[in-house]
Design an enzyme around this catalytic site. Structure first.
Site, PDB file in Angstrom:
ATOM      1  N   CYS A 171       0.218   2.490   6.385  1.00 29.52           N
ATOM      2  CA  CYS A 171       0.725   1.179   6.723  1.00 29.52           C
ATOM      3  C   CYS A 171       0.535   0.271   5.524  1.00 29.52           C
ATOM      4  O   CYS A 171      -0.312   0.525   4.679  1.00 29.52           O
ATOM      5  CB  CYS A 171      -0.023   0.602   7.909  1.00 29.52           C
ATOM      6  SG  CYS A 171      -1.770   0.555   7.593  1.00 29.52           S
TER       7      CYS A 171
ATOM      8  N   CYS B   2       0.785  -1.230   0.000  1.00 35.94           N
ATOM      9  CA  CYS B   2       0.000   0.000   0.000  1.00 35.94           C
ATOM     10  C   CYS B   2       0.807   1.265   0.000  1.00 35.94           C
ATOM     11  O   CYS B   2       0.258   2.354  -0.064  1.00 35.94           O
ATOM     12  CB  CYS B   2      -0.889   0.039   1.220  1.00 35.94           C
ATOM     13  SG  CYS B   2      -2.084  -1.220   1.097  1.00 35.94           S
TER      14      CYS B   2
END
Lengths: 742, 463
Positions: free
Chosen positions: B448, B129
């Site tokens: 994160c 991500c």
């Protein structure tokens, strides 16, 4: 909320209970178990008394609609009944009464008008499982420590508090037999599939509290919600049955089918146990009583059979082994000065690679060293296969496998040996080679490093003679296959330091071994007991008994592996080697069969399973094996005339066993053994001495030293000093009050 | 939105992406008299501008495109917005997570397609991500004197993902290539069984632990005692704020995109402010029946692309640009991929602040990637806990939590959408825009990502 808080305060105020307590959260009573004197909860008298009290209060408390049963101990729900409580009973009737009290208590739980949810984290075994399955609903964590099972059969008992009656209804007849007859542990996810638990909860990681603490709290929260939902009827307690389930129920509803199942299961048990273990048969009988004659007969049969089994010598022997095993999982030499973090193994053969396999997944950096690329590669493949098989069985993930194997280094040189805390050598069993290795290694290791030698017969002091630092030299005798065999025999010499021993035991315990620590001498303890028995086996073969018959006689006595098969497994060459060495050391007492038989077999290439031929012929892929036809001719050459007065089946069995037992007792007499407990554990876990007899020492106690001596005298008359009872055995024969086990 | 995630195929993909985190610090124009974070002897790096395509729920208007089409749209939008000459950049870098095999260097395909000079080298990076964060931090090439101007971006296209033949089938097909005789070919074809035909879907779960991201988020929320209510409230906040930002035209980084064969798209389509009652109706999506993570309090599968133009300050000024922010400092951290998969922001925030010599109070704008409402709440609780800081981070005291009045004020990944590879650039551009709008000095970006990693950046407003 205020109300419930008041209640909590009140309960803790008035209660003098230390094992079981409860608090009311909204309208759910959370019953917490915590044995203050032990790492695990057991269904001891105290636990049961307090549980009954609490249960009565919960039932009487109008503010309570439902209850959650949970343990405050991380890693243990209830580990089982208190064995000492059963052992304290003198008669079958007393034990039957214990069982009936348990049955009564769980019956009340089962019929409780307020639903009870068992919240299971950690071991839920034996009586603990019986308790849980009496509850209306079960929630379990998916933690690796959460296991459910009925291990009673391994103690020669049966589930005596309703288990034999409730399990078949819960998991089906075949499933229940599988659980109760094998005693195996069932992990949470499997338990859910079987219908043993209703809901699973994931273990949690770090949060605002420690993972263990928060996981129990989370389990409790989920269980409380379940309890409320059962009361609100959001959760139905009668589960919808799938098509398969309905079909199975239908089939099992037919009496003829059930009879077939009993027959098949009994047949299997008889084949495996040779009828030497009463517990599995009683379990079948008890389940049958409940299913065929109704619950009253079933519960009665359970209590009565439980009482009968508790009084059997088999149960006594198995419980003795259980206690012995617990004792042999402790380090009586204390904490070593420095923990072993880096370990090197010399020799990547079957043993070396096996030792690497049980070491590398315990957080120990492991070097596997060999002298040849081929050998090293084979060894590394063996270790890889060990873990890859676990991946296939889904006990570890492929990622965990890779991560474990990253701690294993395969190499041909001594690079990095200066950082190693312990070296275990598993090179060829030849004193000169061992001397060469010890000198090479001592040139590269640091002063604190321990040198352990894996040998099955060479005296450690002879090996240590080449060492500059004999206090750091110790024997670690592993059994093959290392990843399956539980025993580790550690051998100390007069010069081995206590810290060296402590360190070796610590490493062995990490490797998951059951450990006996014995004195030095030819064959130490285990090999020394086995050698005379194998010598006798060779004589029996020479006297014209064929290997299949020999195997049948030994397994019929309770050995898991027959003597001829065992010789093939150990390796005929190894057996020949040991027989010759020990023969030299102990003289004619170790005679019997002609060593030349074994030597000739080795010459002809019959080295046992590993060479494809030994007493039997092994065809890869085939489970059944035929007797090696060439062996017959060979034995013909060495034929001895059998003496009919000592050649009945029973006599042959006792000739084999008495030599084993006599040698074991002599090891205790000479101080090789620390005590009879280690002697029994070593014989059962290392050599397959019949577990139902509990080991050579318990066998003498149960069978009677006098009766054994009498038999041996008769054999001695025919064969001579190989059957001369040792002094300690004679002492026990003279005085029937003398017993090895209290 | 909720129903989208309930679809099992979708929720699984979504999980795959989250384990990394990135934080960027952006500093905007010097409005207040705070210290500058310029480092002596190191070139100042500035964000000239940033754009993105509208983020659309996958399977909607973008459904027939390919990933490089989206990236191309973002690049063209950037060219248009900045009037940048097509040969004025030295390098193009893109981040992406689930790669289309035909365009594995999607940066190059998109750059060529957008009309950039074919003399400009391009590469593609991946770090779950935070892939586009990695693309942006490669702007370190500027500080190192390698380049003066780079375009960084990210793209994710979840409307189409590579679904492969099974390994057995692939093996047979490859062997078929090498087969020499008809007999060999026939025998290989004859060896194909039903099992060969089962397709292989893209990773459903974290490779190392076999756990899906949503499952991990649910466990994380439970570990920190985050309730369902808290998660739903945060999700509702995200959607409400995003809606406000969209309606008042604050999301100026969004460019309009005429999708070939379809209509012009100019707005994100996943923003749906609902009510607490509606949210409470949903069943848990991952841990059943007692879990707390639902489709509505998780980010959804999204198609989208983003791009930013990053230059050295001298170069930007020489080209006549007024930069939007300084990119000051960044840090990547990673933890245990099982139990701390999504805790990156907690670990990364104090580190990046320390590096930049700032404290939590100095930060005016926080933009945290919202993977799951439960994950954000868990991080906030972890940052507020002395016990956690002492036990797991080796700190004496807690990290401290960002004040909510500075936190994700224009919505976040939960509402705007989360095209894995593209989110990082969105966060950075948003911080720059918010610093300008709100008159702040320092901004912090945290995200994160899968694998238990995190990236953090500090930005300083451009004076």
């Amino acid at each position: 909320l205020m109300y419930s808080r008041c209640l909590c305060v009140m309960y803790s105020h008035f209660s003098v209970r230390s094992f079981v307590n409860y608090e009311v959260k909204e309208d759910v009573a959370v019953i917490r178990m915590n044995d203050p004197n032990s790492k695990v909860n057991t269904l001891s008298v105290q636990m049961q008394t307090e549980m009954t009290e609490v249960f009565n209060e919960v039932l009487a408390n109008n503010a309570v609609q439902s209850a959650v049963l949970i343990s405050s101990k991380p890693g243990c729900f209830i580990a089982g009944a208190d064995i000492n409580m059963i052992q304290a009973c003198k008669t079958a009737e007393e034990v039957t009464k214990l069982s009936q009290e348990g049955q009564k208590m769980f019956e009340r739980i089962e019929n409780s008008p307020k639903p009870i949810v068992a919240a299971i984290n950690g071991s839920c075994l034996g009586g603990g499982l019986e308790f849980a399955i009496a509850c209306q609903y079960r929630v379990a964590t998916k933690s690796k420590k959460t296991v459910l099972g009925t291990p009673e059969v391994m103690l020669g008992l049966l589930p005596g508090a309703g288990g034999t009656q409730r399990l078949p209804k819960m998991v089906g007849i075949p499933g229940a037999f599988d659980m109760m007859l094998t005693g195996k542990n069932i992990r949470a996810d499997k338990a859910k599939k079987m219908g043993l638990v209703h809901q699973l909860v994931d273990p949690l990681g770090p949060g605002l509290k420690s993972p263990e603490e928060r996981t129990i709290e989370y389990l409790e929260e989920v269980a409380i919600q379940c309890a409320k939902d059962i009361v609100n009827k959001k959760i139905a307690l009668t589960r919808k049955k799938g098509l398969m389930q309905k079909a199975q129920d239908y089939v099992l509803g037919i009496e003829f089918v059930r009879q077939q199942i009993y027959k098949t299961v009994t047949g299997k048990v008889m084949k495996m146990s040779k009828g030497l273990y009463p517990a599995p048969l009683k379990i079948i009988e008890t389940v049958k009583a409940g299913l065929e004659q109704g619950p009253d007969s079933g519960y009665l049969a359970e209590a009565q059979n439980f009482g009968k089994l508790a009084m059997t010598s088999e149960s006594n022997a198995l419980i003795g082994l259980y206690h012995g095993q617990v004792a042999c999982k402790k380090n009586r030499f204390g904490v070593p000065e420095r923990p072993v973090k880096n370990l090197a193994i010399l020799g990547a053969g079957l043993m070396g690679a096996g030792i690497a396999q049980v070491t590398v997944d315990k957080g120990i950096n492991t070097i596997l060293k060999d002298t040849m690329v081929d050998g090293l590669s084979r060894g590394q493949q063996q270790v890889y296969k060990g873990f890859n098989d676990k991946t296939k069985k889904k006990t570890i993930t492929s990622f965990e496998r890779d991560s474990i194997l990253s701690s294993l280094t395969g190499q041909l040189d001594y690079k990095g040996f200066e950082k190693v805390d312990m070296v275990i050598e598993a090179v060829f069993e030849d004193l000169n080679i061992k001397h060469k290795v010890i000198k090479e290694v001592e040139a590269v290791i640091s002063p604190h490093c321990i040198f352990a030698t894996n040998t099955s017969a060479l005296p450690i002091k002879d090996i240590a003679a080449a060492s500059k630092r004999p206090e750091k030299v110790i024997g670690m005798h592993y059994f093959s296959p290392v990843d399956k065999m539980q025993l580790l025999e550690i051998i100390t010499t007069d010069k081995t330091s206590k810290d060296t021993t402590a360190s070796a035991v610590a490493v062995g315990l990490k490797q998951g071994k059951v450990i006996i620590v014995v004195g030095d001498g030819p064959g130490f303890y285990t090999t020394r007991c086995l050698a005379p028995m194998l010598a006798e086996a060779v004589r029996v073969l020479q006297e014209g008994v064929d290997p299949k018959k020999l195997d049948a006689l030994t397994t019929g006595f309770g050995f898991p592996v027959g003597a001829a098969t065992l010789a093939d497994e150990v390796g005929i060459d190894v057996a020949a080697h040991v027989a010759e060495d020990l023969g030299k050391a102990f003289g004619s007492r170790f005679g019997g069969g002609n060593v030349e038989v074994l030597k000739t077999m080795v010459e002809k290439g019959f080295k046992g399973r590993k060479s494809g031929k030994g007493c039997y012929v092994y065809t890869p892929g085939l489970k059944s094996k035929d007797v090696n036809p060439d062996l017959e001719d060979l034995l013909e050459k060495y034929k001895l005339a059998a003496n009919p007065s000592v050649s009945s089946d029973s006599d042959v069995q006792f000739r084999l066993v008495s030599r084993f037992v006599n040698e074991a007792v002599m090891c205790l007499q000479e101080g090789i053994l620390n005590g009879p407990v280690e002697g029994d554990i070593g014989a059962v876990f290392g050599l397959g001495f019949p577990p139902c007899l509990g080991g050579p020492f318990r066998f003498v106690d149960t069978f009677g030293a006098d009766k054994l001596v009498e038999k041996m005298r008769r054999f001695e008359h025919v064969y001579g000093n190989q059957f001369t009872p040792c002094q300690l055995l004679l002492d026990h024969a003279k005085d029937s009050n003398k017993r090895f086990h209290k | 939105m909720a129903s989208m995630l309930m679809n099992p195929l979708r929720s699984f993909l979504f999980t795959f992406v989250f384990p990394l985190t990135l934080s960027v610090s952006v500093s905007p124009v010097q409005t207040k008299s705070k210290k500058t974070l310029a480092k002596p002897g190191v070139k100042n790096i500035v964000l000239v501008d940033g754009v993105r395509t509208p983020f659309l729920t996958s399977g909607t208007t973008y459904a027939d495109l390919m990933p490089h089409d989206l990236a191309r749209a973002a690049l063209q939008g950037l060219l248009h917005r900045t009037s940048l000459p097509k040969d004025a950049v030295d390098y193009v870098i893109y981040g992406t997570v689930i790669q289309e095999v035909k365009t594995s260097n999607v940066a190059r395909e998109a750059s060529l397609g957008a009309g950039f000079s074919d003399k400009i080298p391009c590469h593609t990076v991946t770090m779950a991500c935070i892939s586009s964060n990695v693309a942006m931090t490669t702007a370190g090439m500027i500080a190192a004197g390698q380049c003066d101007a780079i375009v960084a971006g990210g793209v994710e296209f979840m409307s189409d993902v590579p679904i492969r033949h099974s390994r057995k089938m692939r093996k047979t097909m490859l062997a078929l290539n090498r087969a020499k005789t008809l007999g060999q070919r026939l025998s290989l074809i004859g060896s194909i069984r039903m099992a060969h035909l089962t397709p292989e879907l893209p990773a459903v779960a974290e490779f190392s632990t076999a756990e899906t991201m949503g499952h991990s988020a649910d466990r994380l929320a439970a570990a920190f005692g985050v309730s369902r209510l808290e998660q739903d409230e945060f999700a509702l906040r995200s959607h409400t704020l995003a809606k406000q930002a969209q309606d008042s035209g604050l999301l100026s980084d969004v460019i309009s995109f005429k999708v070939p064969g379809r209509d012009m798209v100019s707005k994100d389509n996943g923003i749906r402010p609902s009510s607490m009652e509606q949210l409470a109706k949903l069943k848990p999506a991952f841990i059943k029946p007692h879990g707390t993570v639902t489709a509505a309090n998780s980010s959804f599968l999204t198609d989208g692309a983003s791009a930013v133009l990053i230059m050295s300050e001298e170069k930007a000024l020489a080209m006549g640009y007024k930069p939007k922010a300084y990119l000051r400092d960044f840090v990547y951290v990673s933890q245990d991929p099982k139990d701390q998969l999504l805790l990156g922001p907690t670990y990364g925030t104090p580190k990046v602040l320390e590096r930049a010599g700032l404290t939590m109070n100095d930060i005016d704008v926080f933009e945290f990637h919202e993977a799951f409402a439960g994950q954000i709440m868990a991080n906030l609780k972890a940052m507020d806990s002395d016990w956690f800081a002492q036990t797991y981070m080796g700190r004496k005291t807690k990290v401290g939590t960002p004040p909510m009045e500075k936190f994700n004020l224009w919505g976040g990944s939960l509402s705007l959408g989360h095209p894995f590879g593209a989110t990082g650039c969105r966060l950075v551009t948003t911080v720059a825009h918010r610093l300008q709008k709100e008159g702040g000095q320092y901004g912090l970006v945290a995200a994160c990502a899968a694998g238990g990693q995190l990236s953090m950046k500090v930005k300083q407003a451009y004076p």
